[in-house]
Design an enzyme around this catalytic site. Structure first.
Site, mmCIF file in Angstrom:
data_model
loop_
_atom_site.group_PDB
_atom_site.id
_atom_site.type_symbol
_atom_site.label_atom_id
_atom_site.label_comp_id
_atom_site.label_asym_id
_atom_site.label_seq_id
_atom_site.Cartn_x
_atom_site.Cartn_y
_atom_site.Cartn_z
ATOM 1 N N ARG A 52 0.875 -1.106 0.046
ATOM 2 C CA ARG A 52 0.105 -0.050 -0.019
ATOM 3 C C ARG A 52 0.879 1.163 -0.031
ATOM 4 O O ARG A 52 0.494 2.182 -0.579
ATOM 5 C CB ARG A 52 -1.134 0.243 1.231
ATOM 6 C CG ARG A 52 -1.382 1.394 1.589
ATOM 7 C CD ARG A 52 -2.906 1.198 2.376
ATOM 8 N NE ARG A 52 -2.859 0.234 3.461
ATOM 9 C CZ ARG A 52 -1.978 0.523 4.574
ATOM 10 N NH1 ARG A 52 -1.380 1.727 4.577
ATOM 11 N NH2 ARG A 52 -1.898 -0.285 5.540
ATOM 12 N N TYR A 104 -17.275 18.455 -13.455
ATOM 13 C CA TYR A 104 -17.595 17.092 -13.688
ATOM 14 C C TYR A 104 -18.498 16.638 -12.709
ATOM 15 O O TYR A 104 -18.407 17.248 -11.488
ATOM 16 C CB TYR A 104 -16.519 16.263 -13.670
ATOM 17 C CG TYR A 104 -16.953 14.628 -13.444
ATOM 18 C CD1 TYR A 104 -17.666 14.055 -14.632
ATOM 19 C CD2 TYR A 104 -16.537 14.031 -12.448
ATOM 20 C CE1 TYR A 104 -17.739 12.723 -14.629
ATOM 21 C CE2 TYR A 104 -16.824 12.502 -12.447
ATOM 22 C CZ TYR A 104 -17.521 12.122 -13.338
ATOM 23 O OH TYR A 104 -17.736 10.707 -13.095
ATOM 24 N N ASP A 176 -8.127 20.160 -13.038
ATOM 25 C CA ASP A 176 -8.379 19.000 -13.565
ATOM 26 C C ASP A 176 -8.318 18.950 -14.889
ATOM 27 O O ASP A 176 -9.136 19.532 -15.774
ATOM 28 C CB ASP A 176 -10.050 18.602 -13.230
ATOM 29 C CG ASP A 176 -10.551 17.267 -13.567
ATOM 30 O OD1 ASP A 176 -9.570 16.705 -14.558
ATOM 31 O OD2 ASP A 176 -11.341 16.717 -13.091
ATOM 32 N N LYS A 201 -8.985 8.528 -18.707
ATOM 33 C CA LYS A 201 -9.392 8.734 -19.987
ATOM 34 C C LYS A 201 -8.001 8.822 -20.649
ATOM 35 O O LYS A 201 -7.562 7.792 -21.174
ATOM 36 C CB LYS A 201 -9.952 10.157 -19.781
ATOM 37 C CG LYS A 201 -11.021 10.399 -18.652
ATOM 38 C CD LYS A 201 -12.572 9.559 -18.916
ATOM 39 C CE LYS A 201 -13.220 9.563 -18.212
ATOM 40 N NZ LYS A 201 -13.224 9.706 -16.789
HETATM 41 C C1 LIG Z 1 -13.142 15.790 -15.775
HETATM 42 C C2 LIG Z 1 -13.192 14.627 -15.131
HETATM 43 N N1 LIG Z 1 -12.704 14.577 -13.864
HETATM 44 C C3 LIG Z 1 -12.648 13.457 -13.136
HETATM 45 C C4 LIG Z 1 -13.437 12.367 -13.351
HETATM 46 C C5 LIG Z 1 -13.466 11.098 -12.429
HETATM 47 O O1 LIG Z 1 -12.779 9.960 -12.911
HETATM 48 P P1 LIG Z 1 -13.036 8.630 -12.631
HETATM 49 O O2 LIG Z 1 -14.273 8.013 -13.222
HETATM 50 O O3 LIG Z 1 -11.729 7.843 -13.077
HETATM 51 O O4 LIG Z 1 -13.124 8.326 -11.127
HETATM 52 C C6 LIG Z 1 -14.057 12.194 -14.622
HETATM 53 C C7 LIG Z 1 -14.800 10.877 -15.231
HETATM 54 O O5 LIG Z 1 -15.637 11.091 -16.104
HETATM 55 C C8 LIG Z 1 -13.868 13.679 -15.397
HETATM 56 O O6 LIG Z 1 -14.651 13.370 -16.686
#
Ligand SMILES: Cc1ncc(COP(=O)(O)O)c(C=O)c1O
Length: 383
Positions: A52, A104, A176, A201
């Site tokens: 971990r 998001y 982000d 992504k």
């Molecule tokens: C811009 C953005 N940030 C964060 C996330 C969250 O990521 P995860 O689905 O890997 O938890 C997403 C998921 O679609 C996203 O599009």
């Protein structure tokens, strides 16, 4: 192998954090699928005690992505949401955060439904306006949490001016960068203090892993992230670390194709009579085209368009053959979705209207297929 100090972006993607395995010479970092490490004697070990806390596959990925984003360190988590959650642990009860209004949905859910229970408060602001950020700043503001471009209306925030304003008030800037990828935009160059990704992504890029990572530049942030990664334990698995590491090697190649396919689809759609409007930062009619040219290298693979009505939007989504109707983005295959009834269904209609997310909007994550096949597919679906 020694990575030159001034290695360029695609070289960094392939090599940073990568050393041949010292025990075998394997050029690819193995999947260290182990829970613990044998110590030579009490207190003497090779830097690894418990998985971990440390794992060589995860460490290789963290070094790789820290270099790709131009940060000083990075820590990988079990998902993008776990990574955002780790950043949030830097806040204390009473603190305030300014958030891009069109963030998001999962981020909004974490902030609004969970973190407000711990005495934190959030203001959702159109961060494309410096004035609105300034108005939202309070003495207790600790962070500005930015997404640019936003999903799915593709609004941009000027990272350099937003960072300068936040720093002048002692406030940290978190970006982000999932939607753009570090190939298209590197927020640390514009002053961001931390960058977060859903590696699910573009960084992984092959739609076969869920993960997240935070990249930082300040020692105190990096120390805290390392502590939280071990303390909360939401770590990225060795296998997922391996998959994302394989993905980042081709990031520059893939993004070049995502960028050119995104632009070609946006141009095709903007001339199509059944399309009312296309939202893509690489089109000259995008209200922030000049900012996009300054801040982005290429305009990314994400675009949205107004199909004129809810019925038309549903029809296009249901009629495509090569594109897949699915949530998520950033993979090699082209995805299409209807945000109002899929990715953003949990966002109340009045909030959707406020950010310009209409029922007639369709979102595309352009993959890396031959663009003519994608255009042919859209043409038949729109026809
Ligand atoms: C811009 C953005 N940030 C964060 C996330 C969250 O990521 P995860 O689905 O890997 O938890 C997403 C998921 O679609 C996203 O599009």
């Amino acid at each position: 192998m020694k990575l030159p100090v001034n290695a360029r972006f695609s070289t960094v993607c392939v090599h940073a954090g990568q050393e041949p395995d010292p025990s075998t010479g394997a050029i690819i970092t193995p999947i260290f699928q182990t829970s613990t490490y044998v110590q030579e004697e009490v207190g003497r070990h090779k830097g690894y005690e418990y998985a971990r806390t440390q794992n060589p596959t995860r460490l290789a990925l963290e070094l790789n992505i820290a270099a790709i984003e131009g940060g000083r360190g990075a820590y990988a988590f079990a998902s993008g949401m776990a990574a955002i959650g780790a950043i949030a642990t830097m806040l204390k009860s009473g603190d305030h955060v300014i958030v891009t209004d069109n963030t998001y949905g999962g981020t909004f859910r974490l902030f609004d439904k969970v973190l407000t229970r711990y005495g934190l408060s959030f203001s959702y602001v159109d961060t494309s306006s410096l004035q609105l950020i300034e108005q939202a700043l309070r003495p207790e503001t600790r962070m500005v949490f930015i997404e640019t471009p936003t999903n799915p209306v593709m609004r941009l925030t000027d990272l350099a001016t937003a960072s300068a304003l936040a720093h002048s008030r002692g406030v940290k800037v978190i970006v982000d960068n999932t939607f753009a990828s570090p190939c298209v935009q590197r927020p640390i160059e514009f002053g961001a203090d931390m960058v977060v990704h859903s590696t699910t992504k573009y960084l992984n890029g092959h739609s076969d892993s869920v993960g997240g990572i935070v990249i930082g530049v300040h020692d105190e942030d990096l120390e805290w992230l390392k502590f939280i990664q071990n303390t909360e334990g939401a770590i990225l698995s060795p296998f997922d670390s391996f998959l994302v590491l394989r993905g980042t090697k081709t990031l520059a190649l893939r993004m070049a194709q995502h960028n050119s396919n995104g632009l070609a689809l946006a141009e095709f759609l903007s001339k199509h009579p059944a399309v009312k409007r296309v939202l893509y930062p690489g089109l000259p009619d995008h209200p922030q085209f000049e900012l996009a040219k300054r801040q982005m290298r290429g305009f990314g693979g994400m675009l949205s368009f107004d199909a004129g009505s809810l019925e038309n939007a549903h029809r296009v989504c249901n009629r495509v053959k090569l594109m897949s109707l699915a949530e998520s983005l950033g993979g090699v295959e082209t995805l299409i979705c209807h945000p109002a009834s899929m990715t953003h269904a949990s966002v109340p209609p009045e909030r959707r209207a406020a950010i310009g997310l209409s029922d007639s909007l369709v979102r595309i994550s352009a993959g890396v297929e031959d663009v003519q096949d994608l255009i042919d597919d859209l043409a038949q679906a729109l026809g």
